[in-house]
Design a protein around this motif. Structure first.
Motif, PDB file in Angstrom:
ATOM      1  N   ASP A 253      -0.614   6.250   2.567  1.00 33.66           N
ATOM      2  CA  ASP A 253      -0.350   6.383   4.013  1.00 33.66           C
ATOM      3  C   ASP A 253      -1.354   5.977   4.887  1.00 33.66           C
ATOM      4  O   ASP A 253      -2.210   5.735   4.571  1.00 33.66           O
ATOM      5  CB  ASP A 253       0.111   7.802   4.550  1.00 33.66           C
ATOM      6  CG  ASP A 253       1.368   8.539   3.812  1.00 33.66           C
ATOM      7  OD1 ASP A 253       2.241   7.505   3.411  1.00 33.66           O
ATOM      8  OD2 ASP A 253       1.538   9.737   3.620  1.00 33.66           O
ATOM      9  N   GLY A 254      -1.016   5.394   5.927  1.00 28.71           N
ATOM     10  CA  GLY A 254      -1.865   4.938   7.124  1.00 28.71           C
ATOM     11  C   GLY A 254      -2.260   3.424   6.790  1.00 28.71           C
ATOM     12  O   GLY A 254      -1.542   2.724   6.128  1.00 28.71           O
ATOM     13  N   SER A 255      -3.082   3.186   7.881  1.00 33.01           N
ATOM     14  CA  SER A 255      -3.394   1.541   7.797  1.00 33.01           C
ATOM     15  C   SER A 255      -4.251   1.191   6.324  1.00 33.01           C
ATOM     16  O   SER A 255      -4.803   2.344   5.877  1.00 33.01           O
ATOM     17  CB  SER A 255      -4.524   1.140   8.822  1.00 33.01           C
ATOM     18  OG  SER A 255      -5.615   2.056   8.823  1.00 33.01           O
ATOM     19  N   VAL A 256      -4.249   0.149   5.947  1.00 32.70           N
ATOM     20  CA  VAL A 256      -4.814  -0.521   4.579  1.00 32.70           C
ATOM     21  C   VAL A 256      -6.162  -0.930   5.280  1.00 32.70           C
ATOM     22  O   VAL A 256      -6.359  -1.639   6.150  1.00 32.70           O
ATOM     23  CB  VAL A 256      -4.068  -1.735   4.188  1.00 32.70           C
ATOM     24  CG1 VAL A 256      -4.632  -2.258   2.952  1.00 32.70           C
ATOM     25  CG2 VAL A 256      -2.572  -1.104   3.992  1.00 32.70           C
ATOM     26  N   PRO A 257      -7.184  -0.450   4.471  1.00 32.16           N
ATOM     27  CA  PRO A 257      -8.431  -0.893   4.961  1.00 32.16           C
ATOM     28  C   PRO A 257      -8.807  -2.550   4.375  1.00 32.16           C
ATOM     29  O   PRO A 257      -8.053  -2.982   3.669  1.00 32.16           O
ATOM     30  CB  PRO A 257      -9.294  -0.058   3.572  1.00 32.16           C
ATOM     31  CG  PRO A 257      -8.668   1.020   3.185  1.00 32.16           C
ATOM     32  CD  PRO A 257      -7.331   0.293   3.279  1.00 32.16           C
ATOM     33  N   HIS A 258      -9.525  -3.040   5.355  1.00 25.41           N
ATOM     34  CA  HIS A 258      -9.671  -4.530   5.504  1.00 25.41           C
ATOM     35  C   HIS A 258     -10.132  -5.024   3.908  1.00 25.41           C
ATOM     36  O   HIS A 258      -9.347  -6.112   3.372  1.00 25.41           O
ATOM     37  CB  HIS A 258     -10.700  -4.901   6.467  1.00 25.41           C
ATOM     38  CG  HIS A 258     -10.873  -6.394   6.471  1.00 25.41           C
ATOM     39  ND1 HIS A 258     -10.073  -7.320   7.206  1.00 25.41           N
ATOM     40  CD2 HIS A 258     -11.839  -7.150   5.986  1.00 25.41           C
ATOM     41  CE1 HIS A 258     -10.534  -8.401   6.967  1.00 25.41           C
ATOM     42  NE2 HIS A 258     -11.772  -8.473   6.559  1.00 25.41           N
ATOM     43  N   THR A 259     -10.863  -4.369   3.321  1.00 25.68           N
ATOM     44  CA  THR A 259     -11.491  -4.916   1.864  1.00 25.68           C
ATOM     45  C   THR A 259     -10.083  -4.837   0.990  1.00 25.68           C
ATOM     46  O   THR A 259     -10.084  -5.657   0.089  1.00 25.68           O
ATOM     47  CB  THR A 259     -12.552  -4.076   1.466  1.00 25.68           C
ATOM     48  OG1 THR A 259     -12.429  -2.682   1.415  1.00 25.68           O
ATOM     49  CG2 THR A 259     -13.843  -4.225   2.113  1.00 25.68           C
TER      50      THR A 259
ATOM     51  N   SER B 156       0.631  -1.010   0.092  1.00 22.87           N
ATOM     52  CA  SER B 156       0.022   0.058  -0.001  1.00 22.87           C
ATOM     53  C   SER B 156       0.995   1.138  -0.077  1.00 22.87           C
ATOM     54  O   SER B 156       0.639   2.264  -0.896  1.00 22.87           O
ATOM     55  CB  SER B 156      -1.123   0.050   1.179  1.00 22.87           C
ATOM     56  OG  SER B 156      -1.540   1.257   1.269  1.00 22.87           O
ATOM     57  N   GLU B 157       2.053   1.235   0.751  1.00 22.14           N
ATOM     58  CA  GLU B 157       2.845   2.409   0.942  1.00 22.14           C
ATOM     59  C   GLU B 157       3.892   2.680  -0.089  1.00 22.14           C
ATOM     60  O   GLU B 157       3.734   3.693  -0.958  1.00 22.14           O
ATOM     61  CB  GLU B 157       3.486   2.405   2.280  1.00 22.14           C
ATOM     62  CG  GLU B 157       4.381   3.483   2.682  1.00 22.14           C
ATOM     63  CD  GLU B 157       5.037   3.406   3.714  1.00 22.14           C
ATOM     64  OE1 GLU B 157       6.336   3.848   3.805  1.00 22.14           O
ATOM     65  OE2 GLU B 157       4.476   3.153   4.794  1.00 22.14           O
TER      66      GLU B 157
ATOM     67  N   ALA C  86      -7.106  -4.785   1.604  1.00 23.20           N
ATOM     68  CA  ALA C  86      -5.971  -5.987   2.295  1.00 23.20           C
ATOM     69  C   ALA C  86      -6.439  -7.251   1.698  1.00 23.20           C
ATOM     70  O   ALA C  86      -5.595  -8.070   1.100  1.00 23.20           O
ATOM     71  CB  ALA C  86      -5.838  -5.957   3.705  1.00 23.20           C
ATOM     72  N   GLY C  87      -7.681  -7.699   1.598  1.00 25.65           N
ATOM     73  CA  GLY C  87      -8.063  -8.811   1.057  1.00 25.65           C
ATOM     74  C   GLY C  87      -7.746  -9.144  -0.358  1.00 25.65           C
ATOM     75  O   GLY C  87      -7.615 -10.051  -0.882  1.00 25.65           O
ATOM     76  N   LYS C  88      -8.080  -8.014  -0.980  1.00 23.51           N
ATOM     77  CA  LYS C  88      -7.867  -7.860  -2.564  1.00 23.51           C
ATOM     78  C   LYS C  88      -6.270  -8.253  -2.967  1.00 23.51           C
ATOM     79  O   LYS C  88      -5.866  -8.661  -3.890  1.00 23.51           O
ATOM     80  CB  LYS C  88      -8.349  -6.605  -3.382  1.00 23.51           C
ATOM     81  CG  LYS C  88     -10.029  -6.577  -3.196  1.00 23.51           C
ATOM     82  CD  LYS C  88     -10.317  -5.151  -3.634  1.00 23.51           C
ATOM     83  CE  LYS C  88     -11.803  -4.666  -3.653  1.00 23.51           C
ATOM     84  NZ  LYS C  88     -12.196  -3.591  -3.923  1.00 23.51           N
ATOM     85  N   ILE C  89      -5.769  -7.249  -2.044  1.00 24.72           N
ATOM     86  CA  ILE C  89      -4.263  -7.476  -2.463  1.00 24.72           C
ATOM     87  C   ILE C  89      -3.663  -8.946  -2.231  1.00 24.72           C
ATOM     88  O   ILE C  89      -2.937  -9.612  -2.769  1.00 24.72           O
ATOM     89  CB  ILE C  89      -3.567  -6.382  -1.591  1.00 24.72           C
ATOM     90  CG1 ILE C  89      -3.692  -4.994  -2.148  1.00 24.72           C
ATOM     91  CG2 ILE C  89      -1.816  -6.510  -1.737  1.00 24.72           C
ATOM     92  CD1 ILE C  89      -3.283  -3.923  -1.310  1.00 24.72           C
ATOM     93  N   GLY C  90      -4.206  -9.424  -1.082  1.00 28.50           N
ATOM     94  CA  GLY C  90      -3.920 -10.812  -0.562  1.00 28.50           C
ATOM     95  C   GLY C  90      -4.145 -11.947  -1.399  1.00 28.50           C
ATOM     96  O   GLY C  90      -3.289 -12.677  -1.918  1.00 28.50           O
ATOM     97  N   LYS C  91      -5.430 -11.914  -1.984  1.00 29.48           N
ATOM     98  CA  LYS C  91      -5.785 -12.814  -3.203  1.00 29.48           C
ATOM     99  C   LYS C  91      -5.024 -12.613  -4.517  1.00 29.48           C
ATOM    100  O   LYS C  91      -4.618 -13.679  -4.998  1.00 29.48           O
ATOM    101  CB  LYS C  91      -7.297 -12.332  -3.490  1.00 29.48           C
ATOM    102  CG  LYS C  91      -8.257 -13.072  -2.251  1.00 29.48           C
ATOM    103  CD  LYS C  91      -9.795 -12.971  -2.636  1.00 29.48           C
ATOM    104  CE  LYS C  91     -10.540 -13.262  -1.681  1.00 29.48           C
ATOM    105  NZ  LYS C  91     -12.014 -13.328  -1.882  1.00 29.48           N
ATOM    106  N   ALA C  92      -4.889 -11.355  -4.848  1.00 28.33           N
ATOM    107  CA  ALA C  92      -3.955 -11.148  -6.060  1.00 28.33           C
ATOM    108  C   ALA C  92      -2.455 -11.807  -5.812  1.00 28.33           C
ATOM    109  O   ALA C  92      -1.909 -12.194  -6.901  1.00 28.33           O
ATOM    110  CB  ALA C  92      -3.819  -9.673  -6.154  1.00 28.33           C
ATOM    111  N   MET C  93      -1.808 -11.619  -4.843  1.00 28.68           N
ATOM    112  CA  MET C  93      -0.448 -12.119  -4.391  1.00 28.68           C
ATOM    113  C   MET C  93      -0.720 -13.617  -4.480  1.00 28.68           C
ATOM    114  O   MET C  93       0.161 -14.053  -5.266  1.00 28.68           O
ATOM    115  CB  MET C  93      -0.061 -11.810  -2.976  1.00 28.68           C
ATOM    116  CG  MET C  93      -0.011 -10.373  -2.859  1.00 28.68           C
ATOM    117  SD  MET C  93       1.464  -9.630  -3.868  1.00 28.68           S
ATOM    118  CE  MET C  93       2.800 -10.153  -3.247  1.00 28.68           C
TER     119      MET C  93
END
Length: 65
Positions: free
Chosen positions: A12-18, A5-6, A20-27
């Protein structure tokens, strides 16, 4: 997630839960396995504290994609 994200998305700041889920699935789709749980003993933890880590998959010799 915070590093992606950064450093890649310029946020900046925390990553919204939704997000984070999308990024995790893509990885996972592109083949980057994730650690079983949070890790605390890697260099990345100096900046992002305790976090899950996605590990670069092994590539064939000379393959940079």
């Amino acid at each position: 997630m915070a590093q992606i994200s950064e450093e890649l998305m310029g946020r900046d700041g925390s990553v919204p839960h939704t997000e984070a889920g999308k990024i995790g699935k893509a990885m996972l789709i592109v083949g980057w396995p994730r650690t079983e749980g949070p890790v605390t003993a890697r260099k990345i933890n100096e900046k992002y504290e305790k976090c899950r880590v996605y590990v670069r998959p092994e590539t064939e010799k000379g393959d940079l994609t």
